[in-house]
Motif scaffolding. Structure first.
Motif, PDB file in Angstrom:
ATOM      1  N   ASN A  32      -7.378  83.413  63.104  1.00  0.00           N
ATOM      2  CA  ASN A  32      -6.378  82.429  62.768  1.00  0.00           C
ATOM      3  C   ASN A  32      -6.761  81.147  63.073  1.00  0.00           C
ATOM      4  O   ASN A  32      -7.853  80.642  63.283  1.00  0.00           O
ATOM      5  N   ASN A  45      -4.661  85.790  59.073  1.00  0.00           N
ATOM      6  CA  ASN A  45      -3.820  85.152  58.516  1.00  0.00           C
ATOM      7  C   ASN A  45      -3.914  83.679  58.708  1.00  0.00           C
ATOM      8  O   ASN A  45      -5.164  83.200  59.036  1.00  0.00           O
ATOM      9  N   LYS A  46      -2.997  82.648  58.845  1.00  0.00           N
ATOM     10  CA  LYS A  46      -3.032  81.326  58.913  1.00  0.00           C
ATOM     11  C   LYS A  46      -2.246  80.689  60.049  1.00  0.00           C
ATOM     12  O   LYS A  46      -1.852  79.841  60.053  1.00  0.00           O
ATOM     13  N   LYS A  93      -0.949  86.006  54.221  1.00  0.00           N
ATOM     14  CA  LYS A  93      -1.127  84.787  54.186  1.00  0.00           C
ATOM     15  C   LYS A  93       0.149  83.970  54.938  1.00  0.00           C
ATOM     16  O   LYS A  93       0.582  82.940  54.637  1.00  0.00           O
ATOM     17  N   SER A 135       1.470  81.975  57.863  1.00  0.00           N
ATOM     18  CA  SER A 135       1.294  80.736  58.405  1.00  0.00           C
ATOM     19  C   SER A 135       2.305  80.152  59.371  1.00  0.00           C
ATOM     20  O   SER A 135       3.407  80.562  59.557  1.00  0.00           O
ATOM     21  N   SER A 169      -0.837  79.360  63.636  1.00  0.00           N
ATOM     22  CA  SER A 169      -1.407  78.167  64.349  1.00  0.00           C
ATOM     23  C   SER A 169      -0.623  77.898  65.611  1.00  0.00           C
ATOM     24  O   SER A 169       0.307  78.800  65.857  1.00  0.00           O
TER      25      SER A 169
END
Length: 617
Positions: free
Chosen positions: A178, A154-155, A130, A132, A157
């Motif tokens: 992602n 995952n996250k 997780k 980010s 950015s």
């Protein structure tokens, strides 16, 4: 007595060298692998799966998830364990033989761990967690050994870090699922065989170097185009419409319109002001090409004259400021001191450096110091041909060097062989010795020696730049940014010495041999031994682009002796030049194996714990 002291002085860097290279033989004197792993375990949460990590048996005797080779920990495979907490890469960096980590299918959150703290890693698997946030653009700087990186599901950015495109040995990259956006960096690694950025928010044209891959590697990104996907629209308006909905275009149009109105008002104001100024001067300065392309303003706002440039070399073909400003130019880069430009002038290329932190020196003192620098004449020192003085900023003009800087060569995609690196070290040493002779009252004579301030000509001869700046730079700015002010003696006594340049040179030698960014830039408060240990034990401390030779070990010893915090143990620059000159440039050294064995024998026969003290930067 003097002989005994000489032997002791030479033995100390050798002993230090041995400890750094053969870390696995010194674990009895330092932190064991089990202690390091237990400290790492303490940074994790929900560690029930690691219950058999105990001090009752060594890690390579059945610790879950610990992979070993010949008694050394080379991998951690901690997958599907429900782990979370902090992945303490700095602690893992104390495992010099660790090359592979996998934390797939766990519950880690937060930003990407700072992998550069253990830049010798070859494989990193962090998929299905997780994580980010945005990944810094320099997150993979200096990771020349990295081959496989998996960050899927995952996250993450923001944009894909461009430093990933400079990792030379990358063969696998998994970034799918992602929230990455923007364009894909220009990956050109020929060995990149597995690449996946599907199901993100990427846009733009797929780089040519990735067009050979399967279309599934890019699926789920509506704004991507080009091979192996559909061709990009030929018409710019079509591409614009495709990327932005009509409502977004309307908002942007309003903002652009407002910006244009504001810009128009500013232009009218500047034109009126310029006309009034021209009436006072009786001149009409031109808007020149360099002003448009680089932003170098015409000095004093008026028409330049020949006297505004001061030439330091009689043989230099003269030109005036107006010619310089009219020349075609492009920006080469920016630093903490200012910007550097390449200018085409009278059929040749020139380098123009713009400095902004020299306004605490009077014009008379500045001119006098520049005349001293103008007398510099050595084949390993880049001469300053002319300069321009203005209280707010200064310009230095020199010949353009086509092979760029040593830093660009060491940390780019182009390799340097051992002979070339030794040639560069010898040239830098000679140039430094010359500066110490020609500028005896300047302490230190260079003061800002690092890889980016060493240029390479077409034959890879080194040329020192940014030398002699200490007397003319603002003190507070120099203290925060110049390499000399990071030395142990300045931290302890607030004073610089002639040996400060030797300390800088020692770190440059280590950077040339290891191929890693200098610890001074990357980890200014780090311990040198720890920094070198992250490269591994044995000969793996050296850049993998070079074939191993005993002469590399000899040069490493010299570099370590130059880095000593104790000024009395640190050699003079003249001694350093003599030692470096004795090293041969043979690609392969028949004495390598015997040198390696003798060093091991010396290490085993004499304890190092009392001789070695970490060098704190």
């Amino acid at each position: 007595m003097m002989v005994q002291h000489g032997v002791l002085w030479r033995a100390t860097p050798i002993l230090l060298f041995i400890l750094l290279l053969f870390h696995n033989l010194a674990t009895s004197h330092g932190e064991s692998d089990s202690n390091v792993l237990l400290k790492f375990k303490a940074s994790l949460e929900n560690t029930a799966a690691l219950a058999n990590w105990t001090v009752s048996k060594p890690p390579c005797n059945g610790w879950k998830g610990v992979l070993c080779y010949r008694g050394n920990v080379w991998g951690l495979q901690l997958e599907n364990m429900g782990l979370h907490g902090v992945i303490d890469v700095e602690t893992l960096a104390k495992l010099p033989t660790l090359r592979s980590v996998s934390f797939k299918n766990n519950d880690f959150k937060g930003s990407l761990p700072n992998l550069t703290r253990h830049s010798a890693l070859k494989t990193v698997f962090l998929s299905n967690n997780k994580f980010s946030g945005e990944i810094p653009d320099n997150a993979f700087y200096g990771m020349r050994s990295l081959k496989k990186l998996h960050l899927a599901n995952n996250k993450f950015s923001g944009t894909i870090p461009t430093t990933l495109a400079t990792v030379p040995r990358l063969v696998e990259l998994a970034l799918e699922d992602n929230e990455f956006e923007g364009e894909i960096p220009n990956f050109q690694q020929k060995g990149l065989i597995k690449f996946n950025v599907s199901n993100n928010r990427l846009a733009g044209r797929i780089p040519q170097g990735l067009s050979r891959l399967h279309a599934s590697s890019f699926s789920g990104n509506k704004e991507l185009c080009g091979e192996p996907l559909e061709s990009c629209p030929a018409n710019y308006e079509e591409s614009w419409q495709r990327r932005f909905p009509e409502t977004t275009i309307g908002v942007i149009a309003i903002l652009v319109g407002a910006a244009l109105i504001t810009l128009l008002g500013v232009c009218i104001f500047l034109v009126c002001r310029k006309k009034r100024y021209q009436q006072q001067l009786g001149g009409s300065p031109e808007l020149n090409q360099m002003e448009r392309s680089t932003g170098i303003a015409s000095p004093e706002g008026g028409k330049p004259s020949v006297r505004q440039l001061t030439f330091l070399k009689e043989e230099t073909e003269k030109f005036d400021m107006q010619e310089l400003l009219k020349s075609s130019a492009e920006i080469l880069g920016s630093s903490v001191f200012g910007s550097t430009y390449k200018a085409g002038l009278k059929g040749k290329k020139m380098t123009v450096k713009r400095y902004k932190h020299m306004n605490q020196v009077s014009k008379e003192d500045f001119n006098e110091h520049m005349r001293r620098l103008g007398r510099i004449n050595h084949h390993n020192v880049h001469p300053i041909l002319a300069f321009y003085y203005k209280k707010e900023e200064k310009l230095f003009v020199a010949d353009f060097v086509h092979n760029h800087s040593l830093a660009a060569r060491l940390h780019g995609n182009q390799s340097l062989e051992w002979r070339t690196r030794l040639k560069i070290v010898k040239g830098v040493a000679k140039g430094l010795l010359y500066l110490h002779h020609e500028l005896p009252s300047l302490t230190p004579a260079h003061g800002h020696l690092k890889a980016s301030n060493v240029l390479l000509d077409s034959d890879f001869n080194p040329l020192l730049t940014d030398y002699g700046l200490i007397p003319i730079l603002n003190k507070d700015h120099a203290e925060h940014n110049m390499v000399a002010y990071k030395s142990p003696e300045y931290k302890e006594t607030a004073k610089l010495t002639k040996k400060t340049d030797v300390w800088c040179f020692g770190h440059l030698i280590l950077e040339i041999l290891t191929g890693r960014p200098s610890v001074i830039d990357q980890q200014p408060d780090a311990d040198l031994a720890t920094w070198l240990d992250t490269s591994g034990s044995g000969v793996s401390v050296f850049d993998q682009d070079m074939a191993a030779t005993g002469n590399m070990m000899k040069l490493l010893k010299i570099g370590l002796s130059c880095c000593q915090a104790n000024l009395k143990r640190r050699p003079e620059i003249k001694e350093v030049v003599e030692m470096v000159e004795e090293i041969k440039d043979k690609e392969f050294d028949d004495d390598f194996d015997s040198s390696y064995a003798s060093e091991r024998g010396m290490r085993s026969s004499r304890g190092l714990s009392q001789d070695f003290k970490p060098i704190n930067l």
